[in-house]
Design an enzyme around this catalytic site. Structure first.
Site, PDB file in Angstrom:
ATOM      1  CG  ASP A 183      -0.684   3.956   5.340  1.00 45.44           C
ATOM      2  OD1 ASP A 183       0.222   4.461   6.036  1.00 45.44           O
ATOM      3  OD2 ASP A 183      -1.878   3.935   5.681  1.00 45.44           O
TER       4      ASP A 183
ATOM      5  CG  HIS B 240      -1.657  -1.196   5.922  1.00 50.61           C
ATOM      6  ND1 HIS B 240      -2.214  -0.208   6.703  1.00 50.61           N
ATOM      7  CD2 HIS B 240      -1.795  -0.772   4.644  1.00 50.61           C
ATOM      8  CE1 HIS B 240      -2.650   0.769   5.928  1.00 50.61           C
ATOM      9  NE2 HIS B 240      -2.420   0.460   4.673  1.00 50.61           N
TER      10      HIS B 240
ATOM     11  CB  CYS C 191      -5.808  -0.600   4.516  1.00 50.75           C
ATOM     12  SG  CYS C 191      -5.449   0.009   2.853  1.00 50.75           S
TER      13      CYS C 191
ATOM     14  CB  CYS D  73      -0.909  -0.004   1.235  1.00 53.58           C
ATOM     15  SG  CYS D  73      -2.074   1.384   1.271  1.00 53.58           S
TER      16      CYS D  73
ATOM     17  NE  ARG E 245      -0.621   4.933   8.795  1.00 54.84           N
ATOM     18  CZ  ARG E 245      -1.917   4.853   9.118  1.00 54.84           C
ATOM     19  NH1 ARG E 245      -2.285   5.045  10.367  1.00 54.84           N
ATOM     20  NH2 ARG E 245      -2.822   4.580   8.200  1.00 54.84           N
TER      21      ARG E 245
HETATM   22 CO    CO Z   1      -3.460   1.138   3.024  1.00 52.61          CO
END
Ligand code: CO
Length: 203
Positions: free
Chosen positions: A44, A98, A101, A42, A46
């Site tokens: 993302d 994750h 999400c 992803c 993090r």
């Molecule tokens: Co995500």
């Protein structure tokens, strides 16, 4: 406040530290890359691939998009998979989702998010295919479960690309793993693994 000068300074300090530890590090890496892993994750912020795996630059080939989706008409993702498998000859493809999400949450919450809803339609398909199982869970469990089911669906998509199918026909040493990462504990959990001898079922 975030500013570009700060991050360029941080980069310069990092490059200096890396060179102090290993004077040849960048010179060697500039010659070639020989990663053994392809990470499909992803976007993302993090979930950064190399940091999560505690690997240095040069060890992981990476493709990231919102909610780690693999679509058979996405030339970007398919090109990454082809290059990784056929040229770099990676041994492992990790599809890493994750918990928590935002893409998955947007689908579960419903509503209008604009253009991105076209992309999230791929997750809506996963939701629909598993609606009976998902309907039996409470909200938190459903959120976690759809993150996991999405990974497993995308692993299936990776395994059924022509690139992976052809590699397996040639008996390449290639396995495809589905993993889910916990934002709250930093732990990567393996959900499934497939090889030429243990391919996933087509629905
Ligand atoms: Co995500």
């Amino acid at each position: 406040m975030a500013n570009i000068k700060n991050i360029l300074d941080k980069n310069a300090a990092w490059a200096r530290r890396m060179k102090e530890k290993n004077p040849d590090f960048f010179a060697k890496l500039a010659q070639q890359q020989t990663p053994k892993y392809l990470w499909i994750g992803c976007s993302d912020s993090r979930v950064p691939a190399t940091q999560v795996l505690d690997l240095p630059p040069g060890e992981v080939f990476v493709h990231r998009n919102i909610a780690n989706i693999v679509v058979h008409s996405d030339l970007n993702c398919l090109s990454v998979i082809q290059y990784a498998v056929e040229v770099l000859e990676v041994e492992h493809i990790l599809v890493c989702g994750h918990y928590g999400c935002g893409g998955i949450k947007a689908v579960l919450d419903g509503g209008d998010h604009g253009m991105i809803d076209n992309w999230l339609g791929h997750i809506k398909n996963v939701q629909r295919l598993n609606s009976e199982q998902l309907s039996q869970l409470d909200d938190d469990e459903r959120f976690d479960k759809l993150c996991e089911l999405n990974v497993q669906e995308q692993v299936r998509n990776v395994c059924h690309t022509t690139v992976v199918q052809n590699a397996w026909k040639k008996d390449a040493n290639l396995s495809v793993h589905g993993c889910v990462y916990g934002l709250s504990d930093g732990i990567l959990r393996e959900l499934c693994t497939h090889t030429a001898h243990e391919p996933p079922q087509l629905r």
